[in-house]
Design a protein around this motif. Structure first.
Motif, PDB file in Angstrom:
ATOM      1  N   GLU A   3     -19.068 -14.225 -59.716  1.00  9.94           N
ATOM      2  CA  GLU A   3     -19.865 -15.042 -58.809  1.00  9.94           C
ATOM      3  C   GLU A   3     -18.986 -16.044 -58.063  1.00  9.94           C
ATOM      4  OE1 GLU A   3     -23.777 -18.011 -58.920  1.00  9.94           O
ATOM      5  OE2 GLU A   3     -22.666 -17.559 -60.757  1.00  9.94           O
ATOM      6  N   LEU A   4     -18.019 -16.625 -58.769  1.00  9.43           N
ATOM      7  CA  LEU A   4     -17.123 -17.594 -58.147  1.00  9.43           C
ATOM      8  C   LEU A   4     -16.252 -16.940 -57.090  1.00  9.43           C
ATOM      9  CD1 LEU A   4     -16.012 -19.658 -61.289  1.00  9.43           C
ATOM     10  CD2 LEU A   4     -18.014 -19.970 -59.829  1.00  9.43           C
ATOM     11  N   HIS A   7     -18.303 -16.158 -54.013  1.00  3.27           N
ATOM     12  CA  HIS A   7     -18.552 -17.361 -53.206  1.00  3.27           C
ATOM     13  C   HIS A   7     -17.347 -17.678 -52.328  1.00  3.27           C
ATOM     14  CE1 HIS A   7     -19.699 -21.378 -51.977  1.00  3.27           C
ATOM     15  NE2 HIS A   7     -18.561 -21.853 -52.469  1.00  3.27           N
ATOM     16  N   ARG A 144     -26.766 -25.670 -53.805  1.00  2.00           N
ATOM     17  CA  ARG A 144     -25.921 -24.819 -54.629  1.00  2.00           C
ATOM     18  C   ARG A 144     -24.696 -24.242 -53.896  1.00  2.00           C
ATOM     19  NH1 ARG A 144     -31.126 -23.077 -56.369  1.00  2.00           N
ATOM     20  NH2 ARG A 144     -31.667 -24.002 -58.372  1.00  2.00           N
ATOM     21  N   ASP A 145     -24.738 -22.937 -53.532  1.00  8.06           N
ATOM     22  CA  ASP A 145     -23.539 -22.293 -53.009  1.00  8.06           C
ATOM     23  C   ASP A 145     -23.226 -22.672 -51.563  1.00  8.06           C
ATOM     24  OD1 ASP A 145     -25.522 -20.909 -51.749  1.00  8.06           O
ATOM     25  OD2 ASP A 145     -24.947 -18.930 -52.493  1.00  8.06           O
ATOM     26  N   GLN A 146     -23.937 -23.662 -51.027  1.00  8.87           N
ATOM     27  CA  GLN A 146     -23.520 -24.227 -49.749  1.00  8.87           C
ATOM     28  C   GLN A 146     -22.359 -25.195 -49.939  1.00  8.87           C
ATOM     29  OE1 GLN A 146     -27.246 -25.899 -48.330  1.00  8.87           O
ATOM     30  NE2 GLN A 146     -27.698 -24.068 -47.115  1.00  8.87           N
ATOM     31  N   SER A 150     -16.057 -23.458 -55.501  1.00  4.91           N
ATOM     32  CA  SER A 150     -16.797 -22.621 -56.445  1.00  4.91           C
ATOM     33  C   SER A 150     -17.261 -23.412 -57.657  1.00  4.91           C
ATOM     34  CB  SER A 150     -15.915 -21.449 -56.899  1.00  4.91           C
ATOM     35  OG  SER A 150     -15.559 -20.628 -55.797  1.00  4.91           O
ATOM     36  N   ILE A 153     -21.044 -24.837 -57.261  1.00  4.34           N
ATOM     37  CA  ILE A 153     -22.148 -24.022 -56.751  1.00  4.34           C
ATOM     38  C   ILE A 153     -23.416 -24.102 -57.607  1.00  4.34           C
ATOM     39  CG2 ILE A 153     -20.604 -22.435 -55.553  1.00  4.34           C
ATOM     40  CD1 ILE A 153     -21.054 -20.414 -57.772  1.00  4.34           C
ATOM     41  N   ASN A 154     -23.363 -24.793 -58.723  1.00  2.00           N
ATOM     42  CA  ASN A 154     -24.581 -25.030 -59.507  1.00  2.00           C
ATOM     43  C   ASN A 154     -25.207 -26.390 -59.200  1.00  2.00           C
ATOM     44  OD1 ASN A 154     -24.506 -22.553 -60.935  1.00  2.00           O
ATOM     45  ND2 ASN A 154     -22.923 -23.380 -62.287  1.00  2.00           N
TER      46      ASN A 154
END
Length: 319
Positions: A3-4, A7, A144-146, A150, A153-154
């Motif tokens: 996921e990182l 991103h 989050r991922d805005q 990385s 993003i939470n």
């Protein structure tokens, strides 16, 4: 880890597209982070931290801001604190001066750098609510991922800038949370709350800067409650909030030159001789009002005889 990596790849891909940069303030911020600040989205890092001495100096420099904001911070935290939110007040350099948070959440927020002494600029920690609000000088919500890094993003945050009595950027107020159930609707509600609190702090700063002045609301402004003029005893404008400056096209030069409030508000103008008559009428009306209509007492207060006051009242049609 996948996921990182995804991103980081998404950030690189978006920032290479000029159309995406032009159409999205978030992507524009991502590009600044890469091009201006030489940051890489795949990095796992916390924001820079000031030393205890540096933080002490920053707090001393912002002593008035902290005093005028503390009650609003407490009020806002009483509303949102139990939902797992952290409040941060920074100066115009993104230095966290004050925070509010529940003890049970402190460890997690401390690890993220949501703590006093941390520097939440884009140069320090990439795209984030505080840093991007300061860079763009506008309210910002980052979901989050805005975030650029990385490692963030939470995290979701919403921030409003705070302006001083001259309309210049002075601080930022932020609500941050790591709750999984947060969504755009909830964050939008929090965003409105933080903007309202920031506005109240701005008004506190403005009133403190012009203690003793009269405050006049500008009815023509988009937000009259935020558009205030500070007026002295001669009815001259000595200060204006940013909203008032925008509504009335005021700047420091016009204000320092000596601007009658009536002119600023574009009220119906009168000839100079009529202006003097109105000023005299107003002085008599105030004196009579303070004396509860007792002409003798009003005359003494004005330093004239009762007969002279009666003649003036007759001439000005105050009987």
């Amino acid at each position: 880890m996948r996921e990182l990596a995804a991103h980081a790849e998404h950030v690189y891909t978006c920032t290479q597209r000029d159309a995406a940069v032009a159409n999205s303030s978030i992507v524009a911020s991502w590009r600044r982070c890469i091009a201006m600040h030489r940051l890489a989205p795949e990095q796992m890092r916390a924001p820079f931290r000031l030393s205890e001495q540096e933080l002490k100096r920053s707090r001393e420099d912002s002593e008035k801001l902290i005093a005028d904001a503390s009650a609003e911070l407490d009020r806002l935290f009483a509303t949102v604190g139990k939902s797992g939110c952290c409040l941060i007040l920074t100066d115009h350099n993104g230095v966290a001066l004050e925070r509010r948070g529940l003890a049970g959440d402190d460890r997690h927020f401390h690890e993220l750098g949501l703590w006093t002494g941390s520097v939440w600029t884009e140069a320090s920690i990439g795209t984030n609510g505080i840093g991007t609000a300061i860079a763009d000088e506008r309210s910002v919500t980052i979901l989050r991922d805005q975030h650029f890094f990385s490692s963030n993003i939470n995290l979701s945050c919403t921030t409003a800038p705070i302006r001083d009595h001259r309309g210049q950027l002075a601080a930022a107020l932020d609500i941050s949370t790591c709750r999984d159930e947060i969504n755009e609707i909830t964050l939008g509600i929090l965003g409105q709350m933080v903007r309202d609190a920031a506005l109240r702090i701005e008004i506190n700063l403005f009133r403190s800067a012009f203690a003793g002045a009269r405050f006049v609301m500008v009815p023509a402004a988009n937000n009259p409650t935020a558009a205030l003029l500070a007026v002295d005893r001669h009815d001259l404008v000595i200060g204006a909030t940013r909203a008032a400056r925008l509504a009335l096209q005021l700047d420091d030069r016009r204000i320092s030159a000596g601007l009658p409030a009536a002119d600023a508000l574009q009220e119906q103008s009168v000839a100079a001789d009529e202006d003097l008559i109105e000023a005299e009428r107003a002085a008599l009306v105030r004196a009579l009002s303070r004396s509860m209509g007792n002409v003798s007492q009003a005359a003494v207060a004005l330093g004239m005889s009762r007969a002279t006051l009666h003649r003036k009242m007759k001439r000005l049609n105050l009987h």
